[in-house]
Design an enzyme around this catalytic site. Structure first.
Site, PDB file in Angstrom:
ATOM      1  N   ARG A  41     -91.658  -4.121   8.454  1.00 52.06           N
ATOM      2  CA  ARG A  41     -90.546  -3.399   8.695  1.00 52.06           C
ATOM      3  C   ARG A  41     -90.937  -2.583  10.259  1.00 52.06           C
ATOM      4  O   ARG A  41     -90.190  -2.196  11.166  1.00 52.06           O
ATOM      5  CB  ARG A  41     -90.304  -2.488   8.056  1.00 52.06           C
ATOM      6  CG  ARG A  41     -89.730  -3.003   6.656  1.00 52.06           C
ATOM      7  CD  ARG A  41     -89.425  -1.945   5.554  1.00 52.06           C
ATOM      8  NE  ARG A  41     -88.794  -2.481   4.359  1.00 52.06           N
ATOM      9  CZ  ARG A  41     -89.374  -3.359   3.549  1.00 52.06           C
ATOM     10  NH1 ARG A  41     -90.719  -3.449   3.230  1.00 52.06           N
ATOM     11  NH2 ARG A  41     -88.776  -3.934   2.610  1.00 52.06           N
ATOM     12  N   CYS A  69     -87.801 -12.074   5.577  1.00 51.89           N
ATOM     13  CA  CYS A  69     -86.511 -12.663   5.460  1.00 51.89           C
ATOM     14  C   CYS A  69     -85.353 -12.085   5.971  1.00 51.89           C
ATOM     15  O   CYS A  69     -85.351 -10.710   6.162  1.00 51.89           O
ATOM     16  CB  CYS A  69     -86.113 -12.658   3.663  1.00 51.89           C
ATOM     17  SG  CYS A  69     -87.438 -13.426   2.694  1.00 51.89           S
ATOM     18  N   ALA A  72     -90.194 -16.329   4.722  1.00 53.84           N
ATOM     19  CA  ALA A  72     -90.445 -17.241   3.718  1.00 53.84           C
ATOM     20  C   ALA A  72     -89.254 -18.386   3.653  1.00 53.84           C
ATOM     21  O   ALA A  72     -87.811 -18.216   3.925  1.00 53.84           O
ATOM     22  CB  ALA A  72     -89.819 -16.352   2.222  1.00 53.84           C
ATOM     23  N   PRO A 117     -94.173 -12.046   7.390  1.00 52.05           N
ATOM     24  CA  PRO A 117     -92.861 -12.767   7.205  1.00 52.05           C
ATOM     25  C   PRO A 117     -92.031 -11.881   6.801  1.00 52.05           C
ATOM     26  O   PRO A 117     -92.286 -11.094   5.811  1.00 52.05           O
ATOM     27  CB  PRO A 117     -93.133 -14.140   6.516  1.00 52.05           C
ATOM     28  CG  PRO A 117     -94.578 -13.412   5.815  1.00 52.05           C
ATOM     29  CD  PRO A 117     -95.122 -12.650   6.721  1.00 52.05           C
ATOM     30  N   ARG A 139    -100.305 -15.997   0.187  1.00 55.95           N
ATOM     31  CA  ARG A 139    -100.287 -14.498   0.272  1.00 55.95           C
ATOM     32  C   ARG A 139    -100.075 -14.317  -1.199  1.00 55.95           C
ATOM     33  O   ARG A 139     -99.274 -15.222  -1.963  1.00 55.95           O
ATOM     34  CB  ARG A 139     -98.872 -14.210   0.993  1.00 55.95           C
ATOM     35  CG  ARG A 139     -98.534 -12.784   1.012  1.00 55.95           C
ATOM     36  CD  ARG A 139     -97.429 -12.329   1.712  1.00 55.95           C
ATOM     37  NE  ARG A 139     -97.419 -10.813   2.023  1.00 55.95           N
ATOM     38  CZ  ARG A 139     -96.522 -10.315   2.633  1.00 55.95           C
ATOM     39  NH1 ARG A 139     -95.551 -11.081   3.414  1.00 55.95           N
ATOM     40  NH2 ARG A 139     -96.543  -9.010   3.058  1.00 55.95           N
ATOM     41  N   GLN A 186     -94.382 -19.496   6.370  1.00 56.25           N
ATOM     42  CA  GLN A 186     -94.481 -19.050   4.833  1.00 56.25           C
ATOM     43  C   GLN A 186     -93.677 -20.027   3.936  1.00 56.25           C
ATOM     44  O   GLN A 186     -92.263 -19.944   4.078  1.00 56.25           O
ATOM     45  CB  GLN A 186     -94.156 -17.608   4.440  1.00 56.25           C
ATOM     46  CG  GLN A 186     -94.553 -17.225   3.243  1.00 56.25           C
ATOM     47  CD  GLN A 186     -94.212 -15.817   3.029  1.00 56.25           C
ATOM     48  OE1 GLN A 186     -92.803 -15.609   2.653  1.00 56.25           O
ATOM     49  NE2 GLN A 186     -95.158 -14.987   2.502  1.00 56.25           N
ATOM     50  N   TYR A 229     -92.053 -14.345  -6.767  1.00 55.22           N
ATOM     51  CA  TYR A 229     -91.532 -15.649  -6.832  1.00 55.22           C
ATOM     52  C   TYR A 229     -92.344 -16.661  -7.348  1.00 55.22           C
ATOM     53  O   TYR A 229     -93.194 -16.518  -8.147  1.00 55.22           O
ATOM     54  CB  TYR A 229     -91.520 -15.861  -5.216  1.00 55.22           C
ATOM     55  CG  TYR A 229     -90.545 -14.785  -4.570  1.00 55.22           C
ATOM     56  CD1 TYR A 229     -89.328 -14.622  -5.050  1.00 55.22           C
ATOM     57  CD2 TYR A 229     -91.065 -14.210  -3.165  1.00 55.22           C
ATOM     58  CE1 TYR A 229     -88.310 -13.785  -4.345  1.00 55.22           C
ATOM     59  CE2 TYR A 229     -90.136 -13.221  -2.834  1.00 55.22           C
ATOM     60  CZ  TYR A 229     -88.864 -13.189  -3.217  1.00 55.22           C
ATOM     61  OH  TYR A 229     -88.111 -12.137  -2.681  1.00 55.22           O
TER      62      TYR A 229
END
Length: 370
Positions: A324, A25, A57, A23, A230, A100, A182
């Protein structure tokens, strides 16, 4: 035979190969709604040949967004907007979709990375953040409000409601975000959790709320839907969350029916010192897999097909996830299959792109059947 290109089961979810798209963002939503960017971004990744696509996310309430432009799934409108994207993908790809679900906690109300990433004030469009304790992520930031009993129930209900929406959308899996500093990670880490009630102090107490969220989400969707977590295996800060606590958390998740664990690290403190390098998090995944037997996904600087093959073949992880690297090369699974002698699913429209020396590269496709 390449082990990277063998099927694998994450509980009820069987994937065609061991490659996952992690995942990532995108900070491109409008009031939580998926936009044309998500249609393009997720659409082309769905044609990558990977075994599973993890959607970024996705906030379970507006206050849980990292930035004002985060994807969300707290409202009917969010669900309708994402449904358009999912339907388009389903018409052209059979790749399993996992979402996610997340809450940013004290790291919410921030600007997008390309706008500096700093915490936003109310005048800048920001909002009051919440966390386990009234401890800011960085000294210069405004402190969050410590969640009381009402707030905890609200957040848990947000996860449950979003999970039900994910099921209605026909997604194959849910990943709860308990990593990267988070909210759920904040509860786990003693660096962010200074509570003196049943949600703070001991490891058992710090795990309590993340486990309650997992239990509630697991109960809210049918057993045919894969549910995993995760985590950050370590905070990379002395006195913080570490691999021993991560292994204990993974064991509790396995008892509760988790189908997989996705192992990352860091994010809860600006004091972290991360020795970034190729496969720098693989050893954490390997230890958790060995100690728990829980299906394990490893992520972080995995960029070379031979490296990915070695991770799977040696039993260090059951799947590898690319982030990435997949943005840079959206056909990474194709190129890995060509190098390792595997096959990938590709749409009929792309079959003519198959180089003559790789005639076995593309397997069967189920385009248009879902």
């Amino acid at each position: 035979m390449s082990q990277l290109f063998t099927p694998y089961a994450l509980g009820p979810l069987t994937v065609r190969n061991r490659i996952a798209i992690a995942p990532m963002c995108q900070y491109s939503a409008e009031n939580g709604d998926a936009t044309d960017w998500h249609m393009i971004h997720l659409g082309h990744l769905a044609l990558s040949g990977a075994g599973a696509l993890f959607i970024e996310a996705t906030a379970v309430e507006p206050e849980g967004r990292i930035t004002p432009a985060d994807l969300g799934l707290w409202s009917d409108q969010n669900e309708i907007a994402l449904q358009d994207v999912v339907r388009a993908i389903r018409r052209h790809s059979s790749i399993p979709l996992v979402i996610q679900l997340a809450h940013a906690g004290r790291k919410a109300s921030s600007a997008a990375p390309w706008e500096g990433g700093q915490m936003l004030t109310p005048e800048q469009g920001g909002w009051q953040t919440v966390a386990p304790s009234a401890l800011p992520h960085a000294p210069e930031e405004a402190p969050p409000l410590a969640l009381d009993a009402v707030g905890l129930r609200r957040v848990l209900a947000g996860f449950v409601d979003s999970a039900r929406r994910a099921h209605r959308l026909g997604l194959e899996g849910i990943e709860l975000h308990a990593a990267h500093g988070y909210l759920l990670h904040q509860f786990l880490s003693p660096l962010a959790n200074a509570r003196s009630d049943s949600y703070g102090g001991t490891l058992e107490n710090r795990m309590r709320f993340p486990l309650e969220v997992f239990d509630a989400v697991r109960a809210a969707v049918p057993g045919t839907m894969a549910v995993g977590v995760r985590i950050s295996a370590t905070d990379w800060v002395d006195g913080g969350w570490d691999i021993e606590q991560s292994a204990a958390f993974a064991k509790e998740l396995k008892k509760r029916g988790a189908h997989f664990i996705h192992v990352s690290s860091g994010g809860v403190s600006p004091l972290q010192k991360i020795p970034v390098g190729p496969g720098y998090q693989v050893a954490f995944a390997a230890r958790i897999r060995t100690e728990t037997g829980l299906p394990t996904i490893s992520v972080g600087m995995i960029t070379d097909p031979s490296q990915a093959e070695s991770i799977i073949a040696s039993g260090q992880a059951d799947m590898v996830a690319l982030a990435r690297g997949m943005l840079y090369d959206p056909r990474w699974p194709w190129h890995a299959a060509a190098e390792l002698g595997g096959t990938v699913e590709a749409p009929q429209q792309y079959w003519r792109s198959q180089p003559s020396q790789y005639k076995q590269l593309f397997g069967a496709t189920r385009t248009g059947q879902r």
